[in-house]
Design an enzyme around this catalytic site. Structure first.
Site, short mmCIF file in Angstrom:
data_model
loop_
_atom_site.label_atom_id
_atom_site.label_comp_id
_atom_site.label_asym_id
_atom_site.label_seq_id
_atom_site.Cartn_x
_atom_site.Cartn_y
_atom_site.Cartn_z
N ASP A 24 10.01 4.95 9.22
CA ASP A 24 9.54 4.29 10.23
C ASP A 24 8.61 4.89 11.02
O ASP A 24 9.08 6.74 11.23
CB ASP A 24 10.39 4.22 11.16
N ASP A 33 -5.41 4.33 14.05
CA ASP A 33 -5.90 4.98 13.41
C ASP A 33 -7.16 4.84 13.90
O ASP A 33 -8.04 6.43 14.03
CB ASP A 33 -6.58 4.74 11.70
N ASN A 47 0.55 -1.37 0.13
CA ASN A 47 0.07 0.20 -0.25
C ASN A 47 1.18 1.74 0.36
O ASN A 47 0.47 1.99 -0.62
CB ASN A 47 -1.10 -0.41 1.72
P1 IMP Z 1 5.88 1.87 11.01
O1 IMP Z 1 6.86 1.89 11.09
O2 IMP Z 1 5.04 2.03 9.58
O3 IMP Z 1 5.36 0.13 9.94
O4 IMP Z 1 4.65 1.53 11.87
C1 IMP Z 1 4.95 1.20 13.23
C2 IMP Z 1 3.71 1.25 13.72
O5 IMP Z 1 2.87 2.34 13.87
C3 IMP Z 1 2.86 0.49 12.97
O6 IMP Z 1 3.07 -1.20 13.49
C4 IMP Z 1 1.24 0.99 13.52
O7 IMP Z 1 0.92 0.33 14.42
C5 IMP Z 1 1.86 2.11 14.25
N1 IMP Z 1 1.44 3.31 12.99
C6 IMP Z 1 2.30 3.33 11.87
N2 IMP Z 1 1.56 4.49 11.05
C7 IMP Z 1 -0.38 3.71 11.17
C8 IMP Z 1 -0.77 5.12 10.55
O8 IMP Z 1 -0.65 5.93 9.82
N3 IMP Z 1 -2.13 5.28 11.29
C9 IMP Z 1 -2.40 4.37 12.75
N4 IMP Z 1 -0.72 3.25 13.23
C10 IMP Z 1 0.30 3.58 12.53
#
Ligand code: IMP
Length: 190
Positions: free
Chosen positions: A67, A150, A11
């Site tokens: 991240d 979210d 995505n």
């Molecule tokens: P990542 O580094 O993008 O994988 O994000 C780490 C964690 O932060 C994810 O597993 C989600 O739990 C949370 N997270 C990251 N981006 C979002 C978002 O846009 N909405 C809600 N939770 C998020």
């Protein structure tokens, strides 16, 4: 121009490929048959950097990684770097339940999502781009869309949670959207 995005999240790949247009070909870790890169850092920036650095030094192509963490002010910025596995199971529903429990005694429900995007260019220069969106953690879920936290995150100035927004609406104001726009402006200015 070929650009590696150090992620398995298709995505996110589609989102940035659309923004960059046909002049760029975004290659993901799925395309490269790469395994998950261990996120052993202690900060969001360290994890972002270690993913981009590992892939850049392996393929020697322009490369970026992101991240993200949710920082809740009254919980000393937790879950932060632990956002994905806050409750230990890796399941978003468990993470939300734990966060709501830990926040139940707190009046201040202010929080922010922070994304750090690390970009290695073709000269091996490393750049960091930050995206932050501030908001409040609701006391119960609202909406069914999106992912992660979210359903309980309501950005400042909006009546809806991220879950109740379309992807386009969310991307315009989100942490990741802001960081990606900074990266695109940087690439286009070259
Ligand atoms: P990542 O580094 O993008 O994988 O994000 C780490 C964690 O932060 C994810 O597993 C989600 O739990 C949370 N997270 C990251 N981006 C979002 C978002 O846009 N909405 C809600 N939770 C998020």
């Amino acid at each position: 121009m070929e650009l590696i995005f150090a992620t398995h999240n298709l995505n996110k790949v589609i989102e940035i490929q659309n923004a960059l247009g046909a002049a760029f070909k975004v290659i993901s870790l799925v395309d490269l048959n790469e395994n998950q890169i261990p996120e052993s850092g202690t900060t969001i920036q360290e994890n972002s950097h270690l993913k981009a650095s590992y892939i850049y030094h392996k393929y020697h192509l322009p490369c970026f990684a992101d991240d993200t963490g949710l920082e809740v002010f009254s919980l000393n910025n937790e879950p932060g770097v632990h956002s994905a596995r806050y409750a230990g199971t890796g399941a978003s529903e468990d993470n939300i339940d734990l966060l709501l429990t830990n926040l139940s005694d707190h009046e201040d429900r202010g929080a922010q999502f922070k994304t750090i995007l690390t970009f290695y260019d073709d000269q091996s220069n490393c750049h960091f781009f930050e995206g932050i969106v501030q908001g409040n953690i609701l006391s119960s879920r609202m909406g069914v869309g999106g992912f992660g936290y979210d359903p309980i995150f309501q950005p400042v100035g909006f009546e809806k949670t991220f879950s109740q927004m379309s992807l386009e609406e969310k991307n315009k104001i989100s942490h990741r959207g802001i960081a990606i726009t900074k990266l695109l402006n940087h690439i286009r200015s070259k």
